[in-house]
Design a protein around this motif. Structure first.
Motif, PDB file in Angstrom:
ATOM      1  N   ALA A  48       0.761  -1.295   0.144  1.00  0.00           N
ATOM      2  CA  ALA A  48      -0.079  -0.065  -0.079  1.00  0.00           C
ATOM      3  C   ALA A  48       0.486   1.096   0.316  1.00  0.00           C
ATOM      4  O   ALA A  48       1.773   0.755   0.370  1.00  0.00           O
ATOM      5  N   THR A  49       0.420   2.101  -0.755  1.00  0.00           N
ATOM      6  CA  THR A  49       1.045   3.311  -0.393  1.00  0.00           C
ATOM      7  C   THR A  49      -0.144   4.198   0.082  1.00  0.00           C
ATOM      8  O   THR A  49      -1.400   4.562   0.061  1.00  0.00           O
ATOM      9  N   GLY A  50       0.454   5.955   0.108  1.00  0.00           N
ATOM     10  CA  GLY A  50      -0.141   6.765   0.627  1.00  0.00           C
ATOM     11  C   GLY A  50       0.930   7.148   1.916  1.00  0.00           C
ATOM     12  O   GLY A  50       2.004   7.739   1.398  1.00  0.00           O
ATOM     13  N   THR A  51       0.191   8.279   2.572  1.00  0.00           N
ATOM     14  CA  THR A  51       0.869   9.393   3.259  1.00  0.00           C
ATOM     15  C   THR A  51       2.063   8.629   4.233  1.00  0.00           C
ATOM     16  O   THR A  51       1.575   7.082   4.249  1.00  0.00           O
ATOM     17  N   GLU A  52       3.096   8.765   5.391  1.00  0.00           N
ATOM     18  CA  GLU A  52       3.832   7.970   6.652  1.00  0.00           C
ATOM     19  C   GLU A  52       2.834   7.221   6.720  1.00  0.00           C
ATOM     20  O   GLU A  52       2.946   6.111   7.022  1.00  0.00           O
ATOM     21  N   GLU A  53       1.867   8.321   7.532  1.00  0.00           N
ATOM     22  CA  GLU A  53       0.683   7.414   8.442  1.00  0.00           C
ATOM     23  C   GLU A  53       0.598   6.568   8.204  1.00  0.00           C
ATOM     24  O   GLU A  53       0.478   5.632   8.215  1.00  0.00           O
ATOM     25  N   VAL A  55       1.020   4.421   5.154  1.00  0.00           N
ATOM     26  CA  VAL A  55       2.124   3.142   4.913  1.00  0.00           C
ATOM     27  C   VAL A  55       1.987   2.389   6.173  1.00  0.00           C
ATOM     28  O   VAL A  55       1.616   1.204   6.715  1.00  0.00           O
ATOM     29  N   GLN A  56       1.863   3.731   7.383  1.00  0.00           N
ATOM     30  CA  GLN A  56       2.525   2.774   9.250  1.00  0.00           C
ATOM     31  C   GLN A  56       1.559   1.878   9.043  1.00  0.00           C
ATOM     32  O   GLN A  56       1.664   0.608   9.834  1.00  0.00           O
ATOM     33  N   SER A  63       1.622  -6.949   9.380  1.00  0.00           N
ATOM     34  CA  SER A  63       2.546  -8.107  10.368  1.00  0.00           C
ATOM     35  C   SER A  63       1.336  -8.202  11.663  1.00  0.00           C
ATOM     36  O   SER A  63       1.206  -9.510  11.577  1.00  0.00           O
ATOM     37  N   LEU A  64       0.109  -8.120  11.532  1.00  0.00           N
ATOM     38  CA  LEU A  64      -1.066  -8.908  12.596  1.00  0.00           C
ATOM     39  C   LEU A  64      -1.380 -10.091  11.177  1.00  0.00           C
ATOM     40  O   LEU A  64      -1.236 -10.744  11.846  1.00  0.00           O
TER      41      LEU A  64
END
Length: 78
Positions: A48-53, A55-56, A63-64
């Protein structure tokens, strides 16, 4: 994330896991296909792409899902 969103996410995860278990128990989807569904979902979030937030957040979701795969939560392994 608001409490409402967090609770909705937890509910959705529980429902999806129950559905995957039921499909496996009924012989509708074998374990390898369930794991494939989970891997596809994780991959979507990993890429996925987008803002840093954003993407995090997507990385946390990936991860989940990968932890679910590793733990075998959505399949009854014998």
């Amino acid at each position: 994330m608001s409490d409402v969103s967090e609770h909705a996410g937890q509910a959705a995860l529980s429902i999806c896991e129950a559905l995957l278990l039921a499909m496996n128990d009924r012989g509708l989807l074998p374990e390898h296909e369930i794991v494939g569904v989970l891997r596809n979902a994780a991959g979507t979030h990993e890429n996925a792409t987008g803002t840093e937030e954003e993407v995090q957040e997507h990385q946390s979701v990936a991860s989940l899902i990968n932890a679910i795969i590793a733990g075998g939560n959505s399949v009854r392994r014998v």
